[in-house]
Design a protein around this motif. Structure first.
Motif, mmCIF file in Angstrom:
data_model
loop_
_atom_site.group_PDB
_atom_site.id
_atom_site.type_symbol
_atom_site.label_atom_id
_atom_site.label_comp_id
_atom_site.label_asym_id
_atom_site.label_seq_id
_atom_site.Cartn_x
_atom_site.Cartn_y
_atom_site.Cartn_z
ATOM 1 N N LYS A 126 0.827 -1.214 0.000
ATOM 2 C CA LYS A 126 0.000 0.000 0.000
ATOM 3 C C LYS A 126 0.861 1.265 0.000
ATOM 4 N N VAL A 127 0.287 2.342 -0.533
ATOM 5 C CA VAL A 127 0.928 3.651 -0.462
ATOM 6 C C VAL A 127 1.027 4.040 1.012
ATOM 7 N N PRO A 128 2.224 4.350 1.499
ATOM 8 C CA PRO A 128 2.361 4.752 2.898
ATOM 9 C C PRO A 128 1.563 6.029 3.197
ATOM 10 N N PRO A 129 0.909 6.097 4.347
ATOM 11 C CA PRO A 129 0.099 7.277 4.689
ATOM 12 C C PRO A 129 0.891 8.587 4.635
ATOM 13 N N ILE A 130 2.172 8.572 5.039
ATOM 14 C CA ILE A 130 2.961 9.807 5.013
ATOM 15 C C ILE A 130 3.174 10.299 3.580
ATOM 16 N N ALA A 131 3.369 9.382 2.650
ATOM 17 C CA ALA A 131 3.536 9.761 1.245
ATOM 18 C C ALA A 131 2.223 10.274 0.670
ATOM 19 N N LEU A 132 1.149 9.591 0.989
ATOM 20 C CA LEU A 132 -0.167 10.020 0.514
ATOM 21 C C LEU A 132 -0.480 11.430 1.012
ATOM 22 N N ALA A 133 -0.179 11.692 2.274
ATOM 23 C CA ALA A 133 -0.441 13.023 2.845
ATOM 24 C C ALA A 133 0.388 14.098 2.162
ATOM 25 N N LYS A 134 1.658 13.812 1.864
ATOM 26 C CA LYS A 134 2.529 14.806 1.235
ATOM 27 C C LYS A 134 2.159 15.086 -0.204
ATOM 28 N N PHE A 135 1.731 14.073 -0.933
ATOM 29 C CA PHE A 135 1.537 14.218 -2.373
ATOM 30 C C PHE A 135 0.097 14.354 -2.814
ATOM 31 N N SER A 136 -0.854 14.078 -1.978
ATOM 32 C CA SER A 136 -2.245 14.093 -2.425
ATOM 33 C C SER A 136 -2.712 15.476 -2.868
ATOM 34 N N SER A 137 -1.994 16.511 -2.462
ATOM 35 C CA SER A 137 -2.378 17.878 -2.866
ATOM 36 C C SER A 137 -1.607 18.342 -4.104
ATOM 37 N N HIS A 138 -0.816 17.461 -4.716
ATOM 38 C CA HIS A 138 -0.005 17.856 -5.879
ATOM 39 C C HIS A 138 -0.556 17.275 -7.125
#
Length: 142
Positions: free
Chosen positions: A130-142
């Motif tokens: 799975k996509v790590p939550p920290i990566a999802l949080a950093k990139f979901s707005s890009h």
């Protein structure tokens, strides 16, 4: 013959400037199609690095390329400097897409449009993760 038509996002959050080396040029006198993929890889690495990530550490997972689409629009030559715009989109449970808009020599003319599908991967277990939550949080707005 049907052609691939890639729809690029309107907004890109990052760009990398990459000078074209003589080793990037093929016998046809322009940048080879195989080299384009390596130039996209360099831009993706710079993009990830700007967020303190890498392909081997994407918030706790690694990344592996699932697929690629490259649309060649104009030639690129030795001495050109390309500006590779990069953005990330289309998150799923296990991956996302990276889009690239390549321009050359400050002309703002698109010479390449591309997309790489990336999935999160665990090299120790040799399986998709799975996509790590920290990566999802950093990139979901890009």
């Amino acid at each position: 013959m049907s052609r691939i038509k890639l729809e690029l996002p309107e907004l890109f959050s990052f760009h990398a400037l990459i000078p074209i080396r003589i080793t990037d040029v093929n016998y046809g006198g322009h940048v080879g199609n195989d080299t384009i993929l390596t130039l996209l890889h360099e831009a993706r690495m710079q993009f990830l690095h700007s967020f303190s990530f890498s392909e081997m550490n994407f918030g706790g997972a690694s990344l592996i390329m699932r697929d690629v689409v490259i649309e060649f629009k104009k030639e690129i030559f030795y001495g050109d400097t390309i500006k590779v715009f990069v953005t990330i989109a289309n998150f799923t449970n296990v991956g996302f897409d990276v889009y690239y808009r390549v321009e050359k020599n400050e002309d703002a003319v698109i010479v390449v449009a591309a997309r790489t599908g990336m999935v999160c991967y665990n090299y120790q277990q040799k399986k998709i993760t799975k996509v790590p939550p920290i990566a999802l949080a950093k990139f979901s707005s890009h």
